[in-house]
Motif scaffolding. Structure first.
Motif, PDB file in Angstrom:
ATOM      1  N   ASN A   1     -17.445   7.427  12.216  1.00 52.86           N
ATOM      2  CA  ASN A   1     -17.888   7.556  10.822  1.00 52.86           C
ATOM      3  C   ASN A   1     -17.041   6.735   9.855  1.00 52.86           C
ATOM      4  N   GLY A   2     -16.505   5.628  10.343  1.00 51.72           N
ATOM      5  CA  GLY A   2     -15.852   4.687   9.437  1.00 51.72           C
ATOM      6  C   GLY A   2     -14.550   5.196   8.853  1.00 51.72           C
ATOM      7  N   HIS A   3     -14.566   5.476   7.535  1.00 55.90           N
ATOM      8  CA  HIS A   3     -13.352   5.841   6.806  1.00 55.90           C
ATOM      9  C   HIS A   3     -12.349   4.685   6.773  1.00 55.90           C
ATOM     10  N   SER A   4     -12.843   3.446   6.877  1.00 55.80           N
ATOM     11  CA  SER A   4     -11.941   2.304   6.716  1.00 55.80           C
ATOM     12  C   SER A   4     -11.335   2.353   5.323  1.00 55.80           C
ATOM     13  N   ALA A   5     -10.069   1.935   5.220  1.00 60.70           N
ATOM     14  CA  ALA A   5      -9.371   2.111   3.946  1.00 60.70           C
ATOM     15  C   ALA A   5      -8.193   1.157   3.843  1.00 60.70           C
ATOM     16  N   ALA A   6      -7.749   0.959   2.611  1.00 63.25           N
ATOM     17  CA  ALA A   6      -6.533   0.200   2.339  1.00 63.25           C
ATOM     18  C   ALA A   6      -5.684   0.990   1.355  1.00 63.25           C
ATOM     19  N   TYR A   7      -4.363   0.926   1.541  1.00 66.32           N
ATOM     20  CA  TYR A   7      -3.406   1.647   0.703  1.00 66.32           C
ATOM     21  C   TYR A   7      -2.299   0.700   0.262  1.00 66.32           C
ATOM     22  N   ASP A   8      -1.745   0.985  -0.913  1.00 71.40           N
ATOM     23  CA  ASP A   8      -0.564   0.228  -1.317  1.00 71.40           C
ATOM     24  C   ASP A   8       0.687   0.909  -0.791  1.00 71.40           C
ATOM     25  N   MET A   9       1.854   0.377  -1.166  1.00 73.19           N
ATOM     26  CA  MET A   9       3.120   0.829  -0.601  1.00 73.19           C
ATOM     27  C   MET A   9       3.512   2.252  -1.004  1.00 73.19           C
ATOM     28  N   LEU A  10       2.820   2.805  -1.988  1.00 73.31           N
ATOM     29  CA  LEU A  10       3.072   4.184  -2.399  1.00 73.31           C
ATOM     30  C   LEU A  10       1.934   5.122  -1.992  1.00 73.31           C
ATOM     31  N   GLY A  11       0.983   4.611  -1.224  1.00 69.13           N
ATOM     32  CA  GLY A  11      -0.107   5.445  -0.732  1.00 69.13           C
ATOM     33  C   GLY A  11      -1.306   5.524  -1.644  1.00 69.13           C
ATOM     34  N   LYS A  12      -1.375   4.663  -2.646  1.00 68.02           N
ATOM     35  CA  LYS A  12      -2.538   4.637  -3.538  1.00 68.02           C
ATOM     36  C   LYS A  12      -3.699   3.939  -2.841  1.00 68.02           C
ATOM     37  N   GLU A  13      -4.906   4.536  -2.942  1.00 62.76           N
ATOM     38  CA  GLU A  13      -6.077   3.958  -2.301  1.00 62.76           C
ATOM     39  C   GLU A  13      -6.524   2.701  -3.049  1.00 62.76           C
ATOM     40  N   LEU A  14      -6.842   1.656  -2.290  1.00 60.16           N
ATOM     41  CA  LEU A  14      -7.318   0.400  -2.869  1.00 60.16           C
ATOM     42  C   LEU A  14      -8.796   0.167  -2.603  1.00 60.16           C
TER      43      LEU A  14
END
Length: 260
Positions: free
Chosen positions: A207-220
């Protein structure tokens, strides 16, 4: 050094054990990626799905899929990465390629083979971590089950971007979500995880859930997306370095080395 790196990942429903169909699928999707993108990310075993049928599906390294990746990298003037089933010297590997726009490439063999699916009985585990230098960025690409092993990903070399390509099933997607974010925070690094969608030939649902995060864990990127989609986003080297300098968390990391 490029202060910003523009990334696209392609979350897709893979055709089971059908390399030609999957290459055709991704060729069409890559056409939709904008010309500003510097790096295109494809899933784990993106030509076949997560199959143990290596004897029938494996390619030589310098074979059709790498040729295909090189052609698209040159055409888009962007690097492309993803993993493929490879045979070499009588062994099979879940091998990630990082192909540069000029057609040169680096490779990484998945370190942690997934014993629950008996991947360890089919594929030979890699022994070396790869750090890619691209456009002034240090990138550490890893594969799926590697996500569960934080020591292997530990940022001892000040890499800037951690990438996981995966076929991670829906039933354990909560772990995927949590661990991707944790890897970003603990390593003070951008972290991108690309998963697939759909149902594979063994009946596993993704079910995907592909994601990107910055160095503090903020979703991009948008979270919880289960359908095929392309995400494009930028990461900022200046912001990364300023955050590290201000918080100094990596300066307090433990000193260690990995034993075989």
């Amino acid at each position: 050094m490029d202060e910003k790196l523009n990334i696209a990942f392609i979350q897709a429903d893979l055709e089971w054990e059908n390399a030609e169909a999957n290459r055709n699928l991704f060729s069409k999707e890559i056409e939709n990626v904008t010309d500003e993108v510097d790096l295109i990310i494809l899933p784990e075993m993106f030509t076949t799905g997560f199959s143990m049928n290596a004897e029938e599906l494996a390619e030589e390294t310098e074979a059709e899929t790498l040729t295909w990746m090189r052609a698209h990298a040159r055409e888009k003037s962007a690097a492309i990465t993803g993993s493929v089933i490879i045979t070499e010297n009588g062994n099979y590997y879940n091998r990630l390629f990082f192909v540069f726009p000029d057609g040169s490439y680096k490779l990484y063999d998945k370190r942690h083979t997934f014993t629950l699916a008996k991947e360890d009985l089919t594929y030979t585990a890699g022994k070396e971590r790869l750090i890619v230098e691209y456009k002034g960025w240090k990138i550490c690409p890893l594969v799926c089950y590697d996500l569960r092993f934080p020591v292997w990903a530990r940022n001892t070399v000040d890499y800037d971007l951690l990438i996981y390509v995966a076929n991670w099933p829906e039933k354990r997607v909560n772990a995927w979500d949590a661990l991707l974010k944790a890897r970003a925070i603990e390593n003070m690094s951008y972290c991108v995880g690309l998963n697939r969608t759909g149902v594979d030939g063994d009946g596993y649902v993704y079910n995907g859930h592909s994601a990107a995060y910055d160095m503090l864990g903020k979703e991009l990127t948008p979270l919880d997306r289960a359908e095929p989609f392309i995400a494009e986003f930028s990461i900022d080297k200046k912001e990364l370095l300023e955050t590290r300098k201000k918080l100094k968390f990596l300066q307090d990391r433990d000193k260690f080395s990995l034993d075989e």
